[in-house]
Design a protein around this motif. Sequence first.
Motif, PDB file in Angstrom:
ATOM      1  N   ARG A   1      -8.461  63.474  -6.408  1.00  0.00           N
ATOM      2  CA  ARG A   1      -7.987  64.225  -7.572  1.00  0.00           C
ATOM      3  C   ARG A   1      -6.588  63.784  -7.965  1.00  0.00           C
ATOM      4  NH1 ARG A   1      -7.223  70.611  -7.064  1.00  0.00           N
ATOM      5  NH2 ARG A   1      -5.627  69.846  -5.604  1.00  0.00           N
ATOM      6  N   ALA A   2      -5.701  63.573  -6.950  1.00  0.00           N
ATOM      7  CA  ALA A   2      -4.342  63.138  -7.249  1.00  0.00           C
ATOM      8  C   ALA A   2      -4.339  61.780  -7.951  1.00  0.00           C
ATOM      9  CB  ALA A   2      -3.523  63.081  -5.962  1.00  0.00           C
ATOM     10  N   ILE A   3      -5.167  60.860  -7.460  1.00  0.00           N
ATOM     11  CA  ILE A   3      -5.236  59.532  -8.086  1.00  0.00           C
ATOM     12  C   ILE A   3      -5.726  59.649  -9.527  1.00  0.00           C
ATOM     13  CG2 ILE A   3      -6.399  57.299  -8.017  1.00  0.00           C
ATOM     14  CD1 ILE A   3      -6.465  57.525  -4.986  1.00  0.00           C
ATOM     15  N   ILE A   4      -6.789  60.424  -9.720  1.00  0.00           N
ATOM     16  CA  ILE A   4      -7.364  60.571 -11.068  1.00  0.00           C
ATOM     17  C   ILE A   4      -6.368  61.234 -12.011  1.00  0.00           C
ATOM     18  CG2 ILE A   4      -9.177  61.719 -12.395  1.00  0.00           C
ATOM     19  CD1 ILE A   4     -11.004  61.307  -9.961  1.00  0.00           C
ATOM     20  N   ASN A   5      -5.681  62.281 -11.563  1.00  0.00           N
ATOM     21  CA  ASN A   5      -4.688  62.961 -12.406  1.00  0.00           C
ATOM     22  C   ASN A   5      -3.556  62.025 -12.784  1.00  0.00           C
ATOM     23  OD1 ASN A   5      -6.106  65.379 -12.428  1.00  0.00           O
ATOM     24  ND2 ASN A   5      -5.002  66.233 -10.680  1.00  0.00           N
TER      25      ASN A   5
ATOM     26  N   GLY B 286       0.304  54.374  -4.515  1.00  0.00           N
ATOM     27  CA  GLY B 286       0.853  53.298  -5.331  1.00  0.00           C
ATOM     28  C   GLY B 286       1.077  53.608  -6.787  1.00  0.00           C
ATOM     29  N   LEU B 287       1.101  54.893  -7.164  1.00  0.00           N
ATOM     30  CA  LEU B 287       1.327  55.249  -8.570  1.00  0.00           C
ATOM     31  C   LEU B 287       2.631  56.006  -8.785  1.00  0.00           C
ATOM     32  CD1 LEU B 287      -2.260  56.357  -9.679  1.00  0.00           C
ATOM     33  CD2 LEU B 287      -1.093  54.223 -10.203  1.00  0.00           C
ATOM     34  N   GLY B 288       3.350  56.294  -7.721  1.00  0.00           N
ATOM     35  CA  GLY B 288       4.558  57.118  -7.858  1.00  0.00           C
ATOM     36  C   GLY B 288       5.611  56.496  -8.745  1.00  0.00           C
ATOM     37  N   LEU B 289       5.983  55.236  -8.457  1.00  0.00           N
ATOM     38  CA  LEU B 289       7.015  54.589  -9.265  1.00  0.00           C
ATOM     39  C   LEU B 289       6.505  54.241 -10.667  1.00  0.00           C
ATOM     40  CD1 LEU B 289       8.734  52.251  -6.645  1.00  0.00           C
ATOM     41  CD2 LEU B 289       9.467  54.496  -7.466  1.00  0.00           C
ATOM     42  N   ALA B 290       5.198  53.971 -10.821  1.00  0.00           N
ATOM     43  CA  ALA B 290       4.645  53.746 -12.161  1.00  0.00           C
ATOM     44  C   ALA B 290       4.792  54.996 -13.012  1.00  0.00           C
ATOM     45  CB  ALA B 290       3.180  53.335 -12.057  1.00  0.00           C
ATOM     46  N   ILE B 291       4.621  56.164 -12.395  1.00  0.00           N
ATOM     47  CA  ILE B 291       4.809  57.429 -13.124  1.00  0.00           C
ATOM     48  C   ILE B 291       6.269  57.614 -13.497  1.00  0.00           C
ATOM     49  CG2 ILE B 291       4.710  59.938 -12.851  1.00  0.00           C
ATOM     50  CD1 ILE B 291       2.139  59.554 -11.270  1.00  0.00           C
ATOM     51  N   VAL B 292       7.183  57.187 -12.619  1.00  0.00           N
ATOM     52  CA  VAL B 292       8.614  57.264 -12.941  1.00  0.00           C
ATOM     53  C   VAL B 292       8.912  56.438 -14.193  1.00  0.00           C
ATOM     54  CG1 VAL B 292      10.937  56.671 -12.138  1.00  0.00           C
ATOM     55  CG2 VAL B 292       9.304  57.719 -10.563  1.00  0.00           C
ATOM     56  N   ARG B 293       8.363  55.229 -14.270  1.00  0.00           N
ATOM     57  CA  ARG B 293       8.599  54.402 -15.451  1.00  0.00           C
ATOM     58  C   ARG B 293       8.003  55.046 -16.700  1.00  0.00           C
ATOM     59  NH1 ARG B 293       6.774  48.206 -15.429  1.00  0.00           N
ATOM     60  NH2 ARG B 293       4.719  49.164 -15.154  1.00  0.00           N
ATOM     61  N   ALA B 294       6.817  55.625 -16.585  1.00  0.00           N
ATOM     62  CA  ALA B 294       6.212  56.289 -17.734  1.00  0.00           C
ATOM     63  C   ALA B 294       7.069  57.446 -18.215  1.00  0.00           C
ATOM     64  CB  ALA B 294       4.808  56.775 -17.372  1.00  0.00           C
ATOM     65  N   ILE B 295       7.599  58.244 -17.301  1.00  0.00           N
ATOM     66  CA  ILE B 295       8.441  59.395 -17.678  1.00  0.00           C
ATOM     67  C   ILE B 295       9.736  58.906 -18.313  1.00  0.00           C
ATOM     68  CG2 ILE B 295       9.757  61.330 -16.740  1.00  0.00           C
ATOM     69  CD1 ILE B 295       7.509  61.722 -14.696  1.00  0.00           C
TER      70      ILE B 295
ATOM     71  N   MET C 245      -3.680  58.751 -12.928  1.00  0.00           N
ATOM     72  CA  MET C 245      -4.191  57.744 -13.858  1.00  0.00           C
ATOM     73  C   MET C 245      -4.338  58.308 -15.266  1.00  0.00           C
ATOM     74  SD  MET C 245      -7.027  55.936 -11.399  1.00  0.00           S
ATOM     75  CE  MET C 245      -7.791  55.108 -12.777  1.00  0.00           C
ATOM     76  N   LEU C 246      -4.802  59.536 -15.378  1.00  0.00           N
ATOM     77  CA  LEU C 246      -4.901  60.166 -16.700  1.00  0.00           C
ATOM     78  C   LEU C 246      -3.530  60.335 -17.335  1.00  0.00           C
ATOM     79  CD1 LEU C 246      -7.645  62.886 -16.024  1.00  0.00           C
ATOM     80  CD2 LEU C 246      -7.885  60.786 -17.362  1.00  0.00           C
ATOM     81  N   PHE C 247      -2.544  60.718 -16.526  1.00  0.00           N
ATOM     82  CA  PHE C 247      -1.177  60.872 -17.043  1.00  0.00           C
ATOM     83  C   PHE C 247      -0.651  59.530 -17.554  1.00  0.00           C
ATOM     84  CE2 PHE C 247       3.394  60.539 -16.293  1.00  0.00           C
ATOM     85  CZ  PHE C 247       3.858  61.578 -17.068  1.00  0.00           C
ATOM     86  N   LEU C 248      -0.846  58.460 -16.785  1.00  0.00           N
ATOM     87  CA  LEU C 248      -0.380  57.142 -17.203  1.00  0.00           C
ATOM     88  C   LEU C 248      -1.110  56.665 -18.455  1.00  0.00           C
ATOM     89  CD1 LEU C 248      -0.085  55.401 -13.710  1.00  0.00           C
ATOM     90  CD2 LEU C 248       1.783  56.134 -15.187  1.00  0.00           C
ATOM     91  N   ALA C 249      -2.397  56.997 -18.561  1.00  0.00           N
ATOM     92  CA  ALA C 249      -3.156  56.613 -19.763  1.00  0.00           C
ATOM     93  C   ALA C 249      -2.581  57.296 -21.004  1.00  0.00           C
ATOM     94  CB  ALA C 249      -4.627  56.966 -19.580  1.00  0.00           C
ATOM     95  N   ARG C 250      -2.242  58.592 -20.873  1.00  0.00           N
ATOM     96  CA  ARG C 250      -1.635  59.296 -22.021  1.00  0.00           C
ATOM     97  C   ARG C 250      -0.272  58.706 -22.363  1.00  0.00           C
ATOM     98  NH1 ARG C 250      -3.783  63.842 -19.271  1.00  0.00           N
ATOM     99  NH2 ARG C 250      -1.709  64.320 -18.421  1.00  0.00           N
ATOM    100  N   ALA C 251       0.486  58.334 -21.332  1.00  0.00           N
ATOM    101  CA  ALA C 251       1.800  57.721 -21.579  1.00  0.00           C
ATOM    102  C   ALA C 251       1.640  56.378 -22.292  1.00  0.00           C
ATOM    103  CB  ALA C 251       2.549  57.540 -20.259  1.00  0.00           C
ATOM    104  N   ASP C 252       0.623  55.600 -21.897  1.00  0.00           N
ATOM    105  CA  ASP C 252       0.380  54.315 -22.562  1.00  0.00           C
ATOM    106  C   ASP C 252       0.012  54.490 -24.024  1.00  0.00           C
ATOM    107  OD1 ASP C 252       0.927  52.981 -20.244  1.00  0.00           O
ATOM    108  OD2 ASP C 252      -1.165  52.731 -19.641  1.00  0.00           O
ATOM    109  N   GLN C 253      -0.574  55.617 -24.373  1.00  0.00           N
ATOM    110  CA  GLN C 253      -0.975  55.885 -25.754  1.00  0.00           C
ATOM    111  C   GLN C 253       0.182  56.400 -26.608  1.00  0.00           C
ATOM    112  OE1 GLN C 253      -4.259  58.583 -25.405  1.00  0.00           O
ATOM    113  NE2 GLN C 253      -5.669  57.024 -24.608  1.00  0.00           N
ATOM    114  N   GLY C 254       1.388  56.426 -26.045  1.00  0.00           N
ATOM    115  CA  GLY C 254       2.570  56.811 -26.824  1.00  0.00           C
ATOM    116  C   GLY C 254       2.993  58.249 -26.669  1.00  0.00           C
ATOM    117  N   LEU C 255       2.514  58.925 -25.634  1.00  0.00           N
ATOM    118  CA  LEU C 255       2.928  60.311 -25.422  1.00  0.00           C
ATOM    119  C   LEU C 255       4.433  60.368 -25.185  1.00  0.00           C
ATOM    120  CD1 LEU C 255       1.971  63.274 -25.005  1.00  0.00           C
ATOM    121  CD2 LEU C 255       1.813  62.747 -22.552  1.00  0.00           C
TER     122      LEU C 255
END
Length: 451
Positions: A284-288, A417-426, A290-300
């Motif tokens: 669930r954590a991985i999927i959540n 392996g998604l923690g720092l990617a989420i930091v960049r998205a934020i 990934m969904l957050f990063l997908a929304r960020a990629d779409q310009g959120l």
Amino acid sequence: MKLSISRRLALMFAATGFLVFTLLGVVLHGILDRELLRSQRAELKARVDLYTPLIQKNGDPARWHLVQSKLDAAIPGDGRARYWIVGDDPRFRYGETTQGFGAAQGDGYGELELNGSGKPFRTLSRSIGATGERPAVRLVAALDQTPYRETLRVFTIALAGVSLAAMLLVALLGHWIARFGLRPLERLSDEARALSPSKLAQRLHQSTLPPELSELATAFNGALDRLESAYQQLEGFNADVAHELRTPLTNLIGQTQVALSRERGAGDLEEVLQSNLEELERLRAIINDMLFLARADQGLRASNRVEVSLAQEIGRTVDYLEVLLEDAGVQVRVEGDARALVEKSLFGRAVTNLLINAVQHSERGAEIVAEIAPRGDGILVAVHNHGTPIPDEQLPRLFDRFYRLDSARSGSSSNHGLGLAIVRAIATMHGGQVVATSERGVNRFGFTVAA
């Protein structure tokens, strides 16, 4: 219907040629008209100057026939030229003045159309003073304008025909020139159509292209570079996703199969369910994430921003992680403070990921520093910890999804392996960017937010 570039250029050439030839025709028509008028006036003046002295010398009625005979001889057989002498004494007159002659009254140049002739005449009148028995008279010379007007008409028709032919010729030549000039573009199009998705390294050749198309090819090749990079990143991302999801799924299937292989007691089944729950929570954590990063990629973008003290927000995050910090035996010290507009939940999530990353790579008893400092037009939030030096070539990739320094990838549930990617998205959602340095045994990871 859409027109090709060559046809558009041909039409523009034709329109330009039509405009140029029209303007040129108007100018030439005006020049010719002016020159014909000047020629007529010069001829009229020469005729009047020729007979003025003759009239001035003859003031005797007995000799007036000499003037009349001279004027009779000066009139051509086609009637192109006419003369009149007008005065109060009928003895000193010449020519019939009853047919529309009123238009020639007064000295100077004028125009006259005699009744019945249908021919327009240009006239020059000159007053001559009295002498002897002759009172003051007025000499009128007239030239038929029909030849001049015919010349002007023929010139106009010829000029229109030449202009039309020239316009058509310009259009044809323009179309040919456009086709010839666009051949490099056609070759470039053929080369682009030949690009194959199975050969992502293919690029357009620029050496034989003109400068304008070379810039286009450069931009297109740049887009291909980005596309190849994105495709390779997507392939790597897909492989990483498959790996990350396969591990917990394999654990779930294996544990369930073992539990079902023979009868189990309630305690054993509870233990299996507890283990499965941990794997499911990891999924669930991985999927959540990934969904957050997908929304960020779409310009959120961060929309619910409020002005806060960044030090206080980091303090709240440290309190939230108190148990984790105590178990790891590390302490967190906050340096500096600033106020900025941030979305509190996203900011806290980014700081949490940075602190967890630092805890995972710190020795027991170490101190972690959370730094807040101005940086350019924004504010830097960074976390420092002592750890193994990181090669410079790997620093930019640490914020990529599923990237780890350990090529074997840890299967720990605390790190996917998604923690720092989420930091960049934020950071991107706040109009900032990420920062990563490794100097003198101190690793620093952070991000900026707009001031």
